[in-house]
Design a protein around this motif. Structure first.
Motif, PDB file in Angstrom:
ATOM      1  N   PHE A  47      -2.732  -2.028  20.541  1.00 16.70           N
ATOM      2  CA  PHE A  47      -1.791  -1.791  19.630  1.00 16.70           C
ATOM      3  C   PHE A  47      -0.598  -0.428  19.699  1.00 16.70           C
ATOM      4  O   PHE A  47       0.108  -0.201  18.782  1.00 16.70           O
ATOM      5  N   ARG A  81       2.892  -1.286  20.649  1.00 18.27           N
ATOM      6  CA  ARG A  81       3.944  -1.785  19.738  1.00 18.27           C
ATOM      7  C   ARG A  81       3.995  -0.985  18.690  1.00 18.27           C
ATOM      8  O   ARG A  81       5.267  -0.637  17.723  1.00 18.27           O
ATOM      9  N   THR A  82       3.426   0.057  18.003  1.00 17.86           N
ATOM     10  CA  THR A  82       3.591   1.336  17.293  1.00 17.86           C
ATOM     11  C   THR A  82       4.408   1.554  17.519  1.00 17.86           C
ATOM     12  O   THR A  82       5.347   3.100  17.229  1.00 17.86           O
ATOM     13  N   LEU A 123       7.989   3.141  15.530  1.00 13.97           N
ATOM     14  CA  LEU A 123       7.677   3.810  15.148  1.00 13.97           C
ATOM     15  C   LEU A 123       9.726   4.651  15.626  1.00 13.97           C
ATOM     16  O   LEU A 123       9.778   5.730  14.656  1.00 13.97           O
ATOM     17  N   MET A 167      -1.935   5.903  15.200  1.00 14.37           N
ATOM     18  CA  MET A 167      -3.045   4.836  15.644  1.00 14.37           C
ATOM     19  C   MET A 167      -3.924   5.384  16.030  1.00 14.37           C
ATOM     20  O   MET A 167      -4.854   4.216  15.623  1.00 14.37           O
ATOM     21  N   SER A 169      -6.058   4.467  12.316  1.00 14.21           N
ATOM     22  CA  SER A 169      -6.072   3.124  12.629  1.00 14.21           C
ATOM     23  C   SER A 169      -7.807   2.725  13.156  1.00 14.21           C
ATOM     24  O   SER A 169      -8.521   1.304  12.384  1.00 14.21           O
TER      25      SER A 169
END
Length: 360
Positions: free
Chosen positions: A39, A42-43, A47, A79, A82
């Motif tokens: 991920f 994408r993060t 951002l 990140m 999570s």
């Protein structure tokens, strides 16, 4: 969560592995690593789109930072947190109250850091929200966590233990809440101050997590704790799974934070991870050992304290720039030199901290 699979080990023998903390800690490490790695892009893209100019860079620091770091998005701690939360919920025994306490402290500190980052990015300034309010919120979270740990902890939950000494030294009673809260707040802010160069904070955090994962496992095991002469803390072994998740999430983040960083951890990550380490140290009754294992963080925090005190009292600075990693940059060390040498220091301090387990 996956611990329930062990109940079916009579049907399929290998499922018995889910009973073992060591197996689940390894699983948590791998899961958190791949979660953040998958991920991460994408993060970062999201951002970067939301933040525009990214984290503001100090103009009084090394000029190279203005050129290489300008525009880099922050809040990369999202990140890490999570991946850590997902992996912990998947692999840890959720019946352990220690797991919930450390996660809630981490989330609470993470929210404080997130709001601070948000203000810095939106206002393009180094000043977040009020320092007193921030410390007040941290203190409230830490005090509640310490109280909760004294309720679910061992018989001497409010007593202080020292390295190289068997048993507990002195029972602090209600004052232990203040002491424990100080450890948690201090750890959170010390890691926060260390996060100033690409990869500088995350590797020492992982090293400290590995050390405390071992300590948590041993302290939570009646046989090992008795053999080593350390205090037995029932249920604390599950924190080794949390430490494993922290290491995995940290490795995933380091992939994107390695020089030149694609994203910064920000207060969102550094404050939360420091608070998590502090809470684990309090839970396993190795608060003093944290000052050894996390000695690099202590050094960074002390350099700021000394610099501020010296300037206010004498008008002179002890260091060319604080925190101390910037001092070495001003002396001519390159950023990679500072980072790698500080990693080495963190590793050596972790070994010294672990050696105290047998000095009894």
């Amino acid at each position: 969560m996956l611990t329930w699979l062990a109940d079916f080990s009579h049907l399929f023998g290998p499922l018995n592995l889910f009973r073992y903390i060591t197996f689940r800690a390894g699983g948590a490490t791998a899961t958190a690593l791949f979660f953040v790695f998958f991920f991460g892009p994408r993060t970062i893209a999201a951002l970067r789109l939301k933040q525009g100019k990214g984290q503001p860079i100090r103009t009084d620091g090394p000029q190279s930072h203005l050129l290489t770091k300008k525009g880099t998005p922050t809040m990369g701690g999202l990140m890490i947190l999570s991946g850590l939360i997902f992996s912990t919920l998947l692999w840890a025994n959720l019946a352990s109250r220690y797991v919930w306490i450390v996660l809630l402290v981490m989330i609470g500190f993470g929210l404080i850091g997130f709001y601070d980052d948000y203000l810095k990015v939106t206002k393009q300034t180094h000043n977040g929200f009020s320092g007193r309010l921030r410390l007040g919120l941290e203190a409230a979270i830490a005090l509640v966590a310490c109280y909760a740990m004294t309720v679910v902890g061992p018989a001497h939950a409010t007593a202080l233990a020292l390295p190289a000494i068997n048993g507990y030294v002195v029972d602090l009673g209600i004052f232990y809440l203040v002491f424990g809260a100080f450890v948690i707040i201090g750890a959170g802010n010390a890691v926060n101050l260390t996060d100033g160069l690409d990869g500088l904070a995350i590797v020492p955090v992982m090293i400290a997590a590995a050390a405390f994962g071992i300590i948590a496992y041993l302290a939570g095991n009646a046989i090992f704790s008795a053999y080593l002469g350390i205090n037995f803390v029932p249920g604390a072994g599950e924190l080794a799974v949390v430490c494993g998740a922290m290491i995995g999430a940290g490795l995933g983040f380091l992939w994107f934070n390695a020089p030149p960083a694609q994203i910064f951890m920000g207060d969102t990550g550094s404050l939360a991870l420091g608070g998590l380490l502090g809470t684990i140290a309090v839970a396993v009754k190795h608060e003093i050992v944290l000052a050894i294992v996390g000695g690099l963080f202590v050094l960074e925090a002390l350099s700021v304290i000394v610099q501020v005190a010296s300037f206010k009292l004498t008008g002179k600075r002890v260091f060319r720039m604080a925190p101390i990693h910037h001092h070495f940059e001003q002396l001519g060390w390159s950023e990679p030199q500072v980072v790698v040498r500080f990693w080495i220091i963190a590793f050596v301090l972790a070994l010294i901290g672990l050696s105290t387990l047998k000095l009894r």
